[in-house]
Design a protein around this motif. Structure first.
Motif, short mmCIF file in Angstrom:
data_model
loop_
_atom_site.label_atom_id
_atom_site.label_comp_id
_atom_site.label_asym_id
_atom_site.label_seq_id
_atom_site.Cartn_x
_atom_site.Cartn_y
_atom_site.Cartn_z
N GLN A 1 0.81 -1.21 0.00
CA GLN A 1 0.00 0.00 0.00
C GLN A 1 0.85 1.27 0.00
N SER A 2 2.14 1.11 0.09
CA SER A 2 3.02 2.27 0.15
C SER A 2 3.34 2.79 -1.25
N SER A 3 3.83 4.01 -1.33
CA SER A 3 4.17 4.58 -2.61
C SER A 3 5.37 3.89 -3.25
N TYR A 4 6.15 3.16 -2.44
CA TYR A 4 7.27 2.40 -3.01
C TYR A 4 6.77 1.30 -3.94
N ALA A 5 5.59 0.75 -3.62
CA ALA A 5 5.02 -0.31 -4.46
C ALA A 5 4.09 0.26 -5.52
N LEU B 1 3.96 3.46 -6.56
CA LEU B 1 4.62 4.55 -7.30
C LEU B 1 3.74 5.80 -7.41
N VAL B 2 2.68 5.88 -6.61
CA VAL B 2 1.83 7.07 -6.62
C VAL B 2 2.64 8.28 -6.15
N GLY B 3 2.61 9.33 -6.94
CA GLY B 3 3.32 10.55 -6.61
C GLY B 3 4.76 10.58 -7.11
N TRP B 4 5.23 9.48 -7.68
CA TRP B 4 6.61 9.42 -8.16
C TRP B 4 6.69 9.97 -9.57
N VAL B 5 7.78 10.67 -9.83
CA VAL B 5 8.04 11.26 -11.16
C VAL B 5 9.08 10.42 -11.88
N GLN B 6 8.82 10.12 -13.14
CA GLN B 6 9.78 9.39 -13.97
C GLN B 6 10.70 10.38 -14.68
N ASP B 7 11.99 10.06 -14.73
CA ASP B 7 12.92 10.89 -15.49
C ASP B 7 12.59 10.78 -16.98
N GLN B 8 12.47 11.92 -17.63
CA GLN B 8 12.13 11.96 -19.05
C GLN B 8 13.27 12.62 -19.83
N ALA C 1 -0.89 9.13 -10.52
CA ALA C 1 -1.91 9.64 -9.60
C ALA C 1 -2.65 8.53 -8.87
N GLU C 2 -2.71 7.35 -9.45
CA GLU C 2 -3.46 6.25 -8.86
C GLU C 2 -2.58 5.00 -8.79
N PRO C 3 -2.95 4.03 -7.93
CA PRO C 3 -2.07 2.87 -7.73
C PRO C 3 -2.07 1.84 -8.86
N PHE C 4 -3.12 1.81 -9.67
CA PHE C 4 -3.23 0.82 -10.75
C PHE C 4 -3.07 -0.61 -10.25
N GLN C 5 -3.54 -0.87 -9.05
CA GLN C 5 -3.57 -2.23 -8.53
C GLN C 5 -4.93 -2.86 -8.82
N MET C 6 -5.00 -4.17 -8.76
CA MET C 6 -6.21 -4.87 -9.15
C MET C 6 -7.42 -4.42 -8.33
N GLY C 7 -7.24 -4.24 -7.04
CA GLY C 7 -8.34 -3.82 -6.19
C GLY C 7 -8.90 -2.47 -6.60
N TRP C 8 -8.01 -1.57 -7.01
CA TRP C 8 -8.43 -0.23 -7.44
C TRP C 8 -9.26 -0.33 -8.72
N CYS C 9 -8.82 -1.16 -9.66
CA CYS C 9 -9.57 -1.35 -10.91
C CYS C 9 -10.93 -1.99 -10.64
#
Length: 222
Positions: free
Chosen positions: A36-40, A42-49, A156-164
Motif C-alpha cells: 500500500q506504500s508509494s514504493y510499491a 509509485l503514486v506521486g513518483w516522477v519518472q525521469d524523461q 496519480a493512482e495505484p493501478f492495482q487490481m483492487g483499485w480497478c
C-alpha cells in the motif's frame, strides 16, 4: 536414567515458537504495508524523461487537448505517445534554441524517436483498452489525475487490481459525458450528486453496462 532435556528446555522452546509467530505476523504486516506504500504503487513518483515536459504548462496553461499528443486514445487500446513531429509543430517556431529541447531537435535530425518513459504502466499480463473507456465516458482525470496541475508527470493512482475492481463493480459514479472526457475540473458537476447519480444510472442502462460481468478474470487477464 540420565535427563536428556534441561529444566529450562520447555521455556526456551516456547520462547522460540513465540518469536517465530511474532516474526510471521511482522512479515505479513510489513508485506501489507509495503503493497500500500508509494514504493510499491509509485503514486506521486516522477519518472525521469528525456525532455522535462510540463502538463501544467501545456494543458493547464495553454489548454492543449490530451488527444493532440495522445492521438490514438479514442480508437486504440493504447493512448499513444507524441511523435517528434507533434512536438515540432509548435517548437519549430517557439523556443527553437532552448537547451532543454535539444533532444527533440536531435530526434528530428536523426529520425530516432524520443524514448518517453511510461508513467501509467500496467503489467504485461493486464489487458486495458483506452478506447472503450473513453467511449463510455470515463474521463482522463479518473486514472491520470489532475495532469493540468503537474509540472512533471507523476502517477496519480495505484493501478492495482483492487483499485480497478472498485470501478468495475460500481462504474456509475465514474461516468461523464464522452464529449468532455479530456476535461480536468469536474468541481461544478460534482456539486449536484443527485444529478450525477441519475446520469450514471442512465448511462449504465444506455450502454448496457453490467457490473456483474466486469469483474470476471478474463476481462483483464486474456
Amino acid at each position: 536414567m540420565p535427563q536428556i532435556f534441561t529444566a529450562t528446555a520447555d521455556t526456551r522452546l516456547r520462547a522460540v515458537l513465540l518469536l517465530l509467530a511474532l516474526l510471521l505476523v511482522a512479515a505479513v504486516l510489513f508485506a501489507g504495508g509495503y503493497m500500500q506504500s508509494s514504493y510499491a504503487t509509485l503514486v506521486g513518483w516522477v519518472q525521469d524523461q528525456p525532455v522535462p515536459f510540463s502538463h501544467q504548462h501545456h494543458v493547464g496553461g495553454l489548454g492543449i487537448d490530451c488527444r493532440y499528443c495522445h492521438s490514438t486514445v479514442e480508437v486504440s487500446e493504447h493512448a499513444g505517445l507524441p511523435a517528434t513531429e507533434v512536438c515540432m509543430t509548435c517548437h519549430s517556431q517557439l523556443w527553437t534554441g532552448a537547451p532543454m529541447l535539444a533532444p527533440i531537435r536531435r530526434s528530428l535530425a536523426t529520425g530516432e524517436p524520443i524514448r518517453w518513459q511510461r508513467v501509467a504502466r500496467l503489467p504485461d499480463y493486464v489487458y486495458f483498452d483506452h478506447s472503450i473507456h473513453i467511449a463510455r465516458g470515463v474521463p482522463c482525470v479518473e486514472c491520470h489525475g489532475r495532469v493540468d496541475q503537474m509540472p512533471l508527470m507523476k502517477r496519480a493512482e495505484p493501478f492495482q487490481m483492487g483499485w480497478c475492481l472498485d470501478c468495475h463493480r460500481n462504474p456509475a459514479p465514474h461516468l461523464k459525458p464522452p464529449e468532455q472526457i479530456t476535461r480536468m475540473d469536474w468541481t461544478e458537476w460534482e456539486k449536484d450528486p443527485e444529478a450525477h447519480r441519475l446520469y450514471g444510472a442512465l448511462m449504465m442502462k444506455a450502454y448496457g453496462i453490467e457490473p456483474s460481468t466486469l469483474d470476471d478474470c478474463s476481462m483483464c487477464h486474456r
